[in-house]
Design an enzyme around this catalytic site. Structure first.
Site, short mmCIF file in Angstrom:
data_model
loop_
_atom_site.label_atom_id
_atom_site.label_comp_id
_atom_site.label_asym_id
_atom_site.label_seq_id
_atom_site.Cartn_x
_atom_site.Cartn_y
_atom_site.Cartn_z
N CYS A 2 -35.82 -1.79 11.84
CA CYS A 2 -36.86 -1.96 13.02
C CYS A 2 -35.76 -1.94 14.03
O CYS A 2 -34.74 -0.80 14.40
CB CYS A 2 -36.89 -3.94 13.53
N ARG A 28 -36.56 3.93 12.28
CA ARG A 28 -36.03 3.22 11.66
C ARG A 28 -36.76 2.09 11.18
O ARG A 28 -36.95 1.13 10.59
CB ARG A 28 -35.58 2.33 12.93
N TRP A 74 -39.77 -2.73 10.83
CA TRP A 74 -39.64 -2.71 8.84
C TRP A 74 -39.66 -3.57 8.23
O TRP A 74 -38.50 -4.44 8.25
CB TRP A 74 -38.37 -1.85 8.85
N ASN A 100 -34.45 -7.55 15.57
CA ASN A 100 -34.06 -6.64 14.32
C ASN A 100 -32.50 -6.82 14.24
O ASN A 100 -31.97 -7.76 14.87
CB ASN A 100 -33.19 -4.82 15.22
N GLY A 101 -33.05 -7.66 13.07
CA GLY A 101 -32.15 -8.32 11.50
C GLY A 101 -32.33 -9.59 11.31
O GLY A 101 -34.59 -9.66 10.75
N GLU A 465 -28.08 11.88 -6.55
CA GLU A 465 -28.02 12.26 -5.71
C GLU A 465 -29.88 13.18 -5.80
O GLU A 465 -30.45 12.70 -5.11
CB GLU A 465 -27.11 13.25 -4.64
N LYS A 469 -33.24 12.11 -3.74
CA LYS A 469 -34.13 12.88 -3.02
C LYS A 469 -35.47 13.46 -3.45
O LYS A 469 -36.31 13.06 -2.78
CB LYS A 469 -33.44 14.34 -2.79
N GLU A 472 -37.88 9.89 -3.72
CA GLU A 472 -37.58 9.44 -1.79
C GLU A 472 -39.36 9.68 -1.04
O GLU A 472 -40.11 9.00 -0.64
CB GLU A 472 -36.71 8.67 -1.29
N HIS A 488 -27.26 11.38 -25.45
CA HIS A 488 -27.06 9.85 -25.96
C HIS A 488 -28.15 8.42 -25.76
O HIS A 488 -27.69 7.54 -25.51
CB HIS A 488 -25.78 9.22 -25.17
N LYS A 582 -34.52 4.51 7.79
CA LYS A 582 -33.19 4.94 7.58
C LYS A 582 -31.84 4.66 8.24
O LYS A 582 -31.09 4.58 7.32
CB LYS A 582 -33.69 5.91 9.15
C1 F6R Z 1 -31.62 8.87 0.96
C2 F6R Z 1 -30.59 7.68 1.80
C3 F6R Z 1 -30.21 6.25 1.69
C4 F6R Z 1 -28.50 6.44 2.73
C5 F6R Z 1 -27.98 4.44 2.33
C6 F6R Z 1 -26.73 4.89 3.19
O1 F6R Z 1 -32.24 9.55 0.80
O2 F6R Z 1 -30.57 8.34 3.08
O3 F6R Z 1 -29.70 6.09 0.37
O4 F6R Z 1 -28.14 7.05 1.90
O5 F6R Z 1 -29.30 4.38 3.08
O6 F6R Z 1 -27.16 4.91 4.85
P1 F6R Z 1 -26.21 5.27 6.04
O7 F6R Z 1 -25.68 6.57 5.19
O8 F6R Z 1 -26.72 5.33 7.14
O9 F6R Z 1 -24.73 4.33 5.50
#
Ligand code: F6R
Length: 587
Positions: A2, A28, A74, A100-101, A465, A469, A472, A488, A582
């Site tokens: 949040c 967020r 969130w 938030n939390g 990775e 991308k 998500e 395998h 985020k």
């Molecule tokens: C994916 C993404 C997440 C963050 C993860 C860690 O695109 O952004 O997987 O990498 O939540 O976040 P940080 O880097 O803020 O610790």
């Protein structure tokens, strides 16, 4: 998680001010939002399900107020409904709270105060109710302090009282920053909320409270004593936090990579050499992070091994605590985090510190909890990253870790030269023709429901990775594999026309990954080769520069663009993927 943003000052359009500022925190949390403000000694609340960016400011236009707070949610406890959206009132409507939390003992507090007093499914309501309960017999500040002593879990909350012309905020485990200007205070979970108004900030630490009346006073909640806090000037500009002419932050941030690699490696050399010495002396070096940052750590295992001949262990932060058996005071934990607030990373750090180990953090957000609580901290200086999907932060983290690996090998200058060349090659690569071609590739695979990505050596974590991308932002099922693992098991998934992306570098494993790519091609896969050189098995060739050991940095960028275009083509919002936030400040 949040976003929270509050204002107290002399401007009489406080509601509009927090409404506009909150839009900058929407990354967020974006399932619902709400605002509380004080007008004629009455707290008014407005809340809605949906995105604040799609809402009109009309309800706030005539609301003269100098005290307001706002929240974008969130959901963790309670469904996405207007009733569960913040702010929350106490049952007598005397206290309003945004939070938030997670208050872990909220059920216990509800039972104690009487369940009939609660009207939402959230844990947050207990904050308002408990403060209101204590406020009956003491002043607002004492009531808030007393309530804080009873909360278990993580919180950053801001409270407003019907009786008092004040804002009170406290934090434990979730970010809270105070922006300060003459006669004005801005409280937020992240800086972009108030960047337009001030760059002077005070970072609240865990178990600290700020009371904003005629002035701001800080209180240490462990001793209940007043404390002084240092004001820091942050170096982000408002422009950097806006998307300019781009349709989405994600695209803007991908394009920022024309410059961000140079900013990441522009470090104090003495500091880098000091850290390199520490790594050399450490008995056991661990790398940890979550999601994309975790994949950066995993690629860096290869960097340290290939460049510096050092064995470094990676574990995702959520798994790291189990490694505590291996930690000793001479161990070093290197954590990587864009936001610097990720709860799992903070937990990993706690475990390491309990064993006396040292922590080096690599973060983007200056003054973040992770940066402030580590023994050494380096900033990647990528500027604000607002799209939920991490792009420029990831390549900056990779660049800095590669530079450190070179420093450990005693070849810092060579590493710097390689990364400067890589930065320049990325600048050239991100040209209009390249961007157009990636869009064509996206058009070609847009209707596929599955995509597989393969890589080898440091490009294997980049295959993982790349899958993150694509998943998500486009919701296409994507999976990354080590090229050699295909035979395998995973190769059974390939049917004619299945898009498969191969991340290839001009290195000693090139032939191996080409062999795996041909095995895919033989089963009818539709091959997208990301490579400095063409190969006959490619249906599409995404030509990337030959960056040597820095190839993971270069190879992941076209996949970021591909994921972006797939998202847009499929009608999704790449900046705000469903179910994600985020900054993941809950465990
Ligand atoms: C994916 C993404 C997440 C963050 C993860 C860690 O695109 O952004 O997987 O990498 O939540 O976040 P940080 O880097 O803020 O610790």
């Amino acid at each position: 998680m949040c976003g929270i943003f509050a204002y107290k000052g002399y401007q009489t359009n406080a509601t509009e001010l927090v409404f506009e500022g909150l839009k900058n925190l929407e990354y967020r949390g974006y399932d619902s939002w709400g605002i509380a403000w004080k007008k004629n000694q009455q707290i008014q609340v407005y809340k809605q399900v949906g995105k604040i960016s799609e809402a009109s400011s009309e309800p706030f236009a005539e609301q003269e107020s100098t005290l307001a707070m706002s929240h974008s949610r969130w959901a963790t406890h309670g469904a996405v409904t207007q009733n569960n959206a913040h702010p929350h009132f106490s049952s007598d409507q005397s206290i309003a709270v945004i939070h938030n939390g997670i208050i872990e003992n909220y059920q216990e507090i509800r039972d104690r105060l009487g369940r009939s007093r609660f009207s939402t499914e959230t844990d947050t309501e207990v904050i308002a109710e408990l403060i209101a309960e204590y406020r009956k017999t003491m002043d607002f500040e004492s009531a808030a302090k007393k309530a804080c002593h009873e909360f278990e879990g993580r919180y950053a909350f801001i409270a407003m009282s019907q009786e008092d012309d004040m804002l009170i905020a406290a934090r434990r485990g979730s970010p809270l920053i105070l922006g300060v200007a003459a006669g004005e205070w801005f409280l937020a979970s992240d800086i972009p909320a108030f960047l337009k108004h001030t760059r002077e900030v005070n970072y609240l630490d865990d178990d600290q409270m700020v009371v904003i009346g005629e002035e701001a006073r800080f209180i240490d909640l462990l001793s209940d004593m007043e404390i002084q806090k240092r004001t820091v000037t942050i170096d982000w500009t408002e422009e950097e936090a806006q998307k300019g002419d781009y349709d989405h932050f994600m695209l803007k941030e991908i394009m920022d990579q024309k410059e961000t690699i140079m900013r990441a490696i522009n470090q104090n050399e003495e500091e880098i050499l000091k850290i390199a010495e520490y790594i050399k002396k450490a008995r056991g070096v661990f790398l940890s992070g979550c999601g994309t940052a975790g994949k950066v750590c995993m690629a860096s295992e290869y960097f340290f091994s290939i460049v510096a001949n050092r064995h470094v262990n990676f574990a995702p932060a959520s798994e790291f605590p189990i490694y505590h058996h291996f930690l000793i005071p001479e161990s070093l934990l290197i954590v990587v985090s864009q936001s610097g607030e990720t709860a799992d990373v903070l937990e990993a750090m706690k475990v390491a510190k309990e064993k006396g180990a040292k922590v080096l953090s690599i973060v983007n957000v200056q003054g973040s909890s992770i940066a402030r609580t580590s023994d050494f901290s380096l900033q990647i200086n990528a500027g604000p990253e607002k799209a939920v999907a991490s792009t420029k932060a990831a390549t900056s983290q990779l660049s800095l870790l590669l530079l450190i690996a070179y420093a450990v090998a005693g070849r810092l200058e060579e590493g710097k030269k390689l990364l400067i060349e890589t930065a320049s090659m990325i600048n050239d690569m991100l040209n209009p023709r390249f961007l157009k071609y990636i869009k064509e590739v996206a058009d070609a695979i847009n209707h596929s429901e599955h995509t597989y990505i393969i890589g080898k050596a440091a490009n294997y974590p980049m295959a993982l990775e790349s899958a993150i991308k694509i998943q998500e932002v486009s919701y296409i099922h994507a999976e990354g594999f080590a090229a050699g693992e295909l035979k395998h098991g995973p190769i059974a998934l390939i049917t004619p026309g299945t898009p498969c992306i191969a991340l290839i570098a001009e290195d000693e494993v090139r032939q191996d990954i080409l062999n795996s790519t041909m095995e895919l091609k033989s089963r009818g896969a539709y091959i997208i080769g990301v490579s400095p050189n063409m190969h006959e098995c490619f249906d599409h060739w995404i030509r990337v520069p030959d960056a040597g050991i820095a190839s993971p940095i270069v190879n992941v960028i076209p996949i970021q663009l591909l994921a972006y275009h797939l998202s847009v083509l499929r009608g999704c919002n790449p900046d705000m993927p469903r179910n994600l936030a985020k900054s993941v400040t809950v465990k």
